[in-house]
Design a protein around this motif. Structure first.
Motif, short mmCIF file in Angstrom:
data_model
loop_
_atom_site.label_atom_id
_atom_site.label_comp_id
_atom_site.label_asym_id
_atom_site.label_seq_id
_atom_site.Cartn_x
_atom_site.Cartn_y
_atom_site.Cartn_z
N ARG A 40 -16.51 -2.72 -4.60
CA ARG A 40 -16.32 -3.24 -5.96
C ARG A 40 -15.23 -4.31 -5.99
NH1 ARG A 40 -16.37 2.26 -7.08
NH2 ARG A 40 -14.24 2.19 -7.82
N VAL A 41 -14.14 -4.08 -5.27
CA VAL A 41 -13.05 -5.06 -5.22
C VAL A 41 -13.52 -6.34 -4.53
CG1 VAL A 41 -10.78 -5.54 -4.19
CG2 VAL A 41 -11.18 -3.37 -5.37
N ASN A 43 -16.54 -7.51 -4.25
CA ASN A 43 -17.50 -8.18 -5.13
C ASN A 43 -16.76 -8.95 -6.23
OD1 ASN A 43 -20.24 -8.77 -5.78
ND2 ASN A 43 -20.09 -7.33 -7.48
N TYR A 44 -15.73 -8.33 -6.80
CA TYR A 44 -14.91 -9.01 -7.81
C TYR A 44 -14.27 -10.26 -7.23
CZ TYR A 44 -10.96 -10.17 -10.76
OH TYR A 44 -10.05 -10.87 -11.53
N LEU A 45 -13.64 -10.12 -6.06
CA LEU A 45 -12.95 -11.25 -5.43
C LEU A 45 -13.92 -12.38 -5.10
CD1 LEU A 45 -10.53 -9.27 -3.09
CD2 LEU A 45 -9.90 -10.53 -5.17
N GLN A 109 -4.06 -1.68 -0.33
CA GLN A 109 -4.58 -1.26 -1.62
C GLN A 109 -3.81 -0.07 -2.21
OE1 GLN A 109 -7.03 -2.36 -3.79
NE2 GLN A 109 -7.05 -4.24 -2.62
N CYS A 133 -3.78 -3.04 -6.15
CA CYS A 133 -5.19 -3.43 -6.03
C CYS A 133 -5.34 -4.93 -6.29
CB CYS A 133 -6.03 -2.63 -7.03
SG CYS A 133 -7.75 -3.13 -7.07
N THR A 134 -5.97 -5.64 -5.36
CA THR A 134 -6.18 -7.08 -5.53
C THR A 134 -6.98 -7.38 -6.80
OG1 THR A 134 -7.97 -6.86 -3.91
CG2 THR A 134 -5.93 -7.90 -3.15
N LYS A 135 -7.97 -6.56 -7.09
CA LYS A 135 -8.81 -6.77 -8.28
C LYS A 135 -7.97 -6.62 -9.56
CE LYS A 135 -12.72 -4.81 -10.79
NZ LYS A 135 -13.74 -3.73 -10.81
N HIS A 138 -5.22 -9.50 -9.74
CA HIS A 138 -5.84 -10.79 -10.04
C HIS A 138 -6.30 -10.83 -11.49
CE1 HIS A 138 -8.86 -14.01 -10.11
NE2 HIS A 138 -8.07 -14.58 -9.21
N ASN A 139 -6.98 -9.79 -11.92
CA ASN A 139 -7.48 -9.73 -13.30
C ASN A 139 -6.33 -9.77 -14.31
OD1 ASN A 139 -9.75 -9.43 -15.14
ND2 ASN A 139 -8.90 -7.42 -15.58
#
Length: 143
Positions: A40-41, A43-45, A109, A133-135, A138-139
């Motif tokens: 999921r992460v 895919n987001y990135l 993470q 978490c990078t996601k 970033h968000n």
């Protein structure tokens, strides 16, 4: 194994700068399973415009990208290593990143901390983010 508190970490301004300067992210432990956080992460990135590079022991392709078995196999510049592996493996990933010599950031993470490896990465000139978490980061910064 007891969870460490991160003694080496970047602040929010540094994290924003990391994202602004990162183009290619090797995701260590990127699962092909869409239910897993790593997938999921990643895919987001990817959808946020980053080039993702899966590093996983099996599969040929994940999220439409060629899978590599190790950091050493990747034949082009990697800006960030995003780690989804247990804390006792983080040191090996950092050693591989140091050996490559072209990685700017080591990111572990949520729930993943290895201060000894983080100190090695920092001493080698890399930026370090742990237990984030990078996601999510970033968000929070860009959306």
């Amino acid at each position: 194994m007891e969870c460490e508190f991160p003694t080496v970490n970047s602040n929010i301004e540094e994290i924003k700068e990391i994202f602004e300067n990162t183009k290619t992210i090797a995701i260590i432990g990127l699962s092909p399973n869409e239910e897993k956080a790593s997938n999921r992460v990643a895919n987001y990135l990817k959808n946020a415009g980053f080039k993702i590079v899966p590093v996983y022991p099996k599969e040929d392709e994940i999220l439409g990208e060629k899978v590599y078995r190790s950091l050493k196999e990747i034949p082009f510049k990697i800006d960030m290593v995003d780690i989804f592996r247990k804390p006792d493996v983080i040191g090996q990933v950092v050693d591989a990143a140091i050996e490559r010599g072209d990685i700017d950031t080591v990111w572990t993470q949520l729930g993943l901390v290895n201060n000894e490896a983080a100190q090695k990465a920092e001493a080698a000139g890399m930026k370090v983010v742990q237990n984030k978490c990078t996601k999510i980061e970033h968000n929070n910064i860009f959306n």
